[in-house]
Scaffold this motif. Sequence first.
Motif, PDB file in Angstrom:
ATOM      1  N   HIS A  39      47.335 -44.108 104.331  1.00  0.00           N
ATOM      2  CA  HIS A  39      46.191 -44.539 103.510  1.00  0.00           C
ATOM      3  C   HIS A  39      46.539 -44.479 102.035  1.00  0.00           C
ATOM      4  O   HIS A  39      47.520 -43.853 101.632  1.00  0.00           O
ATOM      5  N   HIS A 164      46.707 -41.729  95.142  1.00  0.00           N
ATOM      6  CA  HIS A 164      47.901 -41.372  95.919  1.00  0.00           C
ATOM      7  C   HIS A 164      48.132 -42.359  97.037  1.00  0.00           C
ATOM      8  O   HIS A 164      47.185 -43.001  97.510  1.00  0.00           O
ATOM      9  N   GLU A 235      51.079 -37.989  99.350  1.00  0.00           N
ATOM     10  CA  GLU A 235      50.527 -37.203 100.460  1.00  0.00           C
ATOM     11  C   GLU A 235      51.273 -37.548 101.750  1.00  0.00           C
ATOM     12  O   GLU A 235      51.884 -38.619 101.855  1.00  0.00           O
TER      13      GLU A 235
HETATM   14 NI    NI Z   1      44.616 -38.753 101.032  1.00  0.00          NI
END
Ligand code: NI
Length: 270
Positions: A39, A164, A235
Amino acid sequence: MQLDQFFQELWQNYTAITPQAERIYELIRAHNGHVVNDHVAFRTFNQSPVNLDALQPCFEKLGYRVFDEYQFPVKKLRAKAFIHEDESFPKVFLSELLLEEFSSGLQAMIKKMLLQANLPAGMDETLFLKGRLWPRPDWNQYRALQAESEYAAWLSVMGFCANHFTVFVNKLPRNDSLDEVIELVQSLGLAMNESGGLIKGNALVGLQQASTLADTLDFEFADGDVHPVKTCYYEFALRYPGEDGNLYQGFVADSADKIFESTHQKLVGL
Ligand code: NI
């Protein structure tokens, strides 16, 4: 704009202010042949015309649909998760700051900033390629925002961009454990977010996550002061199958709450 092109430009803008992301990506790719994103996350204020509900159609027009919503009462945020009909595209996590829950001073500062913003006439996904569309804050304004909300302070200098990207650890052919990915990242000498533990979540909640601490760049404030500010981070997500046998695609509010802290400034020494 084609979705591929959007993510490509988003990645270029992101790595320009987050040099660690390029280094991490190249290292993981060297070990695995390719890297898939789980994501991408964006931040905004709950103020028209850039509030979450107003921006939702920008992603729906690209083939995304909302599949879950989350609340973060301590950080005074809410978020929606979007998934694309073609699941090879990353999910989108869009959060907004709930201005009415802050002081009248913070609200006035953000509303003034948005009134001065050079916002596009029609909203679409390219908003998130534009960065900061308002005048830079001065150092005291930034510090005042930061005292109430690190998220507000971050948005005031960074504007609209990817907060991110997230490596989809399940899709790595060789390093498909979160521990291995973290080891690779640490081999580059990069610091991880350890708020709530290095790894947040567990198999029972369907998702384990870890993240680096955001990069730091020198930023010139409106009054000419230059101070380091946090930019963006990377991440890593490992998903577990639910009862239906499919990988859980949602998010876990307790974990995301801690991941938000990856852009927190350390006030000491500034
Ligand atoms: Ni995230």
